[in-house]
Design a protein around this motif. Sequence first.
Motif, short mmCIF file in Angstrom:
data_model
loop_
_atom_site.label_atom_id
_atom_site.label_comp_id
_atom_site.label_asym_id
_atom_site.label_seq_id
_atom_site.Cartn_x
_atom_site.Cartn_y
_atom_site.Cartn_z
N ARG A 159 0.83 -1.20 0.00
CA ARG A 159 0.00 0.00 0.00
C ARG A 159 0.86 1.25 0.00
O ARG A 159 1.95 1.28 0.59
CB ARG A 159 -0.89 0.04 1.24
CG ARG A 159 -1.92 -1.05 1.29
CD ARG A 159 -3.01 -0.71 2.29
NE ARG A 159 -2.47 -0.27 3.57
CZ ARG A 159 -3.17 0.45 4.46
NH1 ARG A 159 -4.39 0.84 4.17
NH2 ARG A 159 -2.62 0.80 5.60
N ARG A 160 0.41 2.29 -0.66
CA ARG A 160 1.07 3.60 -0.59
C ARG A 160 1.14 4.02 0.89
O ARG A 160 0.13 4.02 1.59
CB ARG A 160 0.28 4.62 -1.40
CG ARG A 160 0.94 5.99 -1.47
CD ARG A 160 0.06 6.95 -2.26
NE ARG A 160 -0.06 6.57 -3.66
CZ ARG A 160 0.81 6.89 -4.60
NH1 ARG A 160 1.90 7.61 -4.28
NH2 ARG A 160 0.63 6.51 -5.85
N GLY A 161 2.34 4.35 1.35
CA GLY A 161 2.53 4.69 2.76
C GLY A 161 2.75 3.48 3.65
O GLY A 161 2.90 3.63 4.87
N GLY A 162 2.76 2.28 3.05
CA GLY A 162 2.88 1.06 3.84
C GLY A 162 4.27 0.46 3.82
O GLY A 162 5.18 0.95 3.14
N SER A 163 4.43 -0.64 4.54
CA SER A 163 5.72 -1.31 4.72
C SER A 163 5.70 -2.67 4.03
O SER A 163 4.65 -3.23 3.76
CB SER A 163 6.02 -1.51 6.21
OG SER A 163 5.88 -0.32 6.93
N GLU A 164 6.90 -3.20 3.79
CA GLU A 164 7.03 -4.53 3.23
C GLU A 164 8.43 -5.05 3.54
O GLU A 164 9.28 -4.33 4.06
CB GLU A 164 6.79 -4.48 1.73
CG GLU A 164 6.35 -5.75 1.02
CD GLU A 164 5.63 -6.77 1.84
OE1 GLU A 164 6.33 -7.63 2.39
OE2 GLU A 164 4.38 -6.75 1.93
N MET A 165 8.67 -6.32 3.25
CA MET A 165 9.98 -6.95 3.51
C MET A 165 10.36 -7.80 2.31
O MET A 165 9.52 -8.45 1.69
CB MET A 165 9.92 -7.80 4.78
CG MET A 165 11.23 -8.49 5.13
SD MET A 165 11.12 -9.41 6.70
CE MET A 165 11.22 -8.08 7.89
N VAL A 166 11.66 -7.78 1.99
CA VAL A 166 12.18 -8.61 0.91
C VAL A 166 13.30 -9.48 1.46
O VAL A 166 14.04 -9.06 2.36
CB VAL A 166 12.71 -7.73 -0.25
CG1 VAL A 166 13.85 -6.83 0.20
CG2 VAL A 166 13.16 -8.59 -1.44
N VAL A 167 13.40 -10.69 0.94
CA VAL A 167 14.46 -11.63 1.32
C VAL A 167 15.29 -11.92 0.08
O VAL A 167 14.74 -12.13 -1.01
CB VAL A 167 13.88 -12.94 1.90
CG1 VAL A 167 15.01 -13.89 2.30
CG2 VAL A 167 12.98 -12.64 3.10
N TYR A 168 16.62 -11.94 0.23
CA TYR A 168 17.51 -12.14 -0.92
C TYR A 168 18.82 -12.77 -0.45
O TYR A 168 19.13 -12.81 0.74
CB TYR A 168 17.78 -10.82 -1.63
CG TYR A 168 18.32 -9.72 -0.73
CD1 TYR A 168 19.70 -9.50 -0.60
CD2 TYR A 168 17.47 -8.91 0.00
CE1 TYR A 168 20.19 -8.51 0.23
CE2 TYR A 168 17.94 -7.90 0.83
CZ TYR A 168 19.30 -7.71 0.95
OH TYR A 168 19.79 -6.72 1.77
N SER A 169 19.59 -13.24 -1.42
CA SER A 169 20.90 -13.83 -1.12
C SER A 169 21.96 -13.15 -1.96
O SER A 169 21.69 -12.61 -3.03
CB SER A 169 20.90 -15.34 -1.37
OG SER A 169 20.60 -15.62 -2.72
N LEU A 170 23.20 -13.19 -1.46
CA LEU A 170 24.35 -12.59 -2.13
C LEU A 170 25.41 -13.67 -2.30
O LEU A 170 25.59 -14.52 -1.42
CB LEU A 170 24.91 -11.42 -1.31
CG LEU A 170 23.92 -10.29 -1.01
CD1 LEU A 170 24.51 -9.35 0.05
CD2 LEU A 170 23.61 -9.52 -2.27
N ARG A 171 26.16 -13.60 -3.40
CA ARG A 171 27.17 -14.62 -3.69
C ARG A 171 28.57 -14.22 -3.21
O ARG A 171 29.49 -15.01 -3.35
CB ARG A 171 27.21 -14.90 -5.20
CG ARG A 171 25.91 -15.44 -5.75
CD ARG A 171 25.57 -16.81 -5.18
NE ARG A 171 24.32 -17.32 -5.69
CZ ARG A 171 24.20 -18.04 -6.80
NH1 ARG A 171 25.28 -18.29 -7.53
NH2 ARG A 171 23.02 -18.48 -7.19
N GLU A 172 28.73 -13.01 -2.70
CA GLU A 172 30.03 -12.57 -2.22
C GLU A 172 29.85 -11.54 -1.12
O GLU A 172 28.76 -11.01 -0.91
CB GLU A 172 30.86 -11.97 -3.36
CG GLU A 172 30.27 -10.69 -3.94
CD GLU A 172 31.15 -10.09 -5.01
OE1 GLU A 172 32.01 -9.27 -4.66
OE2 GLU A 172 30.98 -10.44 -6.20
N LYS A 173 30.93 -11.24 -0.44
CA LYS A 173 30.90 -10.23 0.61
C LYS A 173 30.76 -8.85 -0.03
O LYS A 173 31.46 -8.52 -0.98
CB LYS A 173 32.17 -10.29 1.45
CG LYS A 173 32.18 -9.34 2.64
CD LYS A 173 33.45 -9.50 3.46
CE LYS A 173 33.45 -8.56 4.66
NZ LYS A 173 34.69 -8.71 5.46
#
Length: 450
Positions: A159-173
């Motif tokens: 929603r406009r003005g709302g929050s969310e969360m994303v999950v991701y991975s990285l292959r290097e530092k």
Amino acid sequence: MTRPEGGSDLRVLWLLLIGLLGLGAGYLMTRFEQAEPQIRTLVAPVWVGQEYEHEFRLSDEGTGLEAMRVWLSTGDQEYELLNETYPGNVFTGADMRVERAATASIKPKELGLGDGPATLHAWVRDWSWSGNTQEVEIEIHIDTKAPRVSLATGLTYVRRGGSEMVVYSLREKVKKHGVALGDLFFPGFPHPEDPSVFLALYALPPDLEDSTRPKVIATDLAGNESSVGLTVELIDRSFANDTIRLSDSFINRKIGELLGSANGSSPVENYLKINRDMRNENAATIREITSQSSGDRIWSGRFLQLPSSQRRAGFAERRTYMHNGKPVDKQTHLGLDLASTSHAKVPAANDGVVVFADDLGIYGNCVILDHGLGLFSLYGHLSEIAVEKGQVVSLREELGKTGATGLAGGDHLHFSMIVSGLFVDPLEWFDERWINEHIEPKLRRPTKEN
């Protein structure tokens, strides 16, 4: 006693001879000076991406600098970067014995270098007859490839003005990662259940332009950056409008409380110094406070609304301020106004750590809690504060009592939720169903299928 004839002339000759010998000795000492020239630079290991510049500061307080050279070596290969000589001669030294700056530019692709280790060398020599030299070596890691980012979350409705969360991975530092949204940045944190995976809380501001979309970015140690756009469906919404009528008595009271003096301007002009300038200063302070968060998840479950309270003003409400029937200002209300009984106890909305407990301009006596992973709550207009900065508090623990400090017209609590410096709609965080659908699943251990 009579002095011998010619004694005076002889003394002068001896003095001249001694002086000449002294000058000669002094000259020879300066020409054979033993002090090494100096190279000042950062010598910590350096990561080099597509292009890198390294600065050196060169000096010699004796005979001055004659020459310098900078080169890069990989195994048995050398790559010349700089080779300079400076004006001077072996009798008088350098024309100007001053500190010199030298910048070496490293462009791996132009040099034909592949990724891997290398050494940056800098060498200088002075004009002394001893030929004093100095050399430094700096460890280099060449990395021209952008980091790889893999998303573990798919289509998301926000929603406009709302929050969310994303999950991701990285292959290097990497040195920086998180969600970018225009000029906004929401840092990522190691996942609570799997530190090899990362997550980031982010939000869509109320005034977000429709064309602006969030993306996960990652910048590695060499400065290479990659980004992956998030598949986000924006749920549009409208926000309420309200009119605030300013009385002279209210204006004069708040000028006295918040400015202390009228500064010779009209009451309305002084009020605007509070409603505009002080508001902006307070917003900058809040952004600074909430830009750094614990990497641990401190909160659990939904957040608590002030018990037995009524909502008097909503999030992102657009306010028009009127004085004597004329509009004098417009502002956006970035929280909820919650009214209860006078001087009601204000409990912590969830577990957290106190990161601010003091006067904060238009918010009056104010407490800010860090709940971890970039999430904060703010409690304003308190009549008194019952906690201290650094204190760990639990859900429902008393933070203070409601009041009318700051720019409040009556006793109430101004409550805000903040994600990495951006105010968000608190109603989502009060809603257990929303948290269970949008937040909790992403805080569980990620699965291979995602």
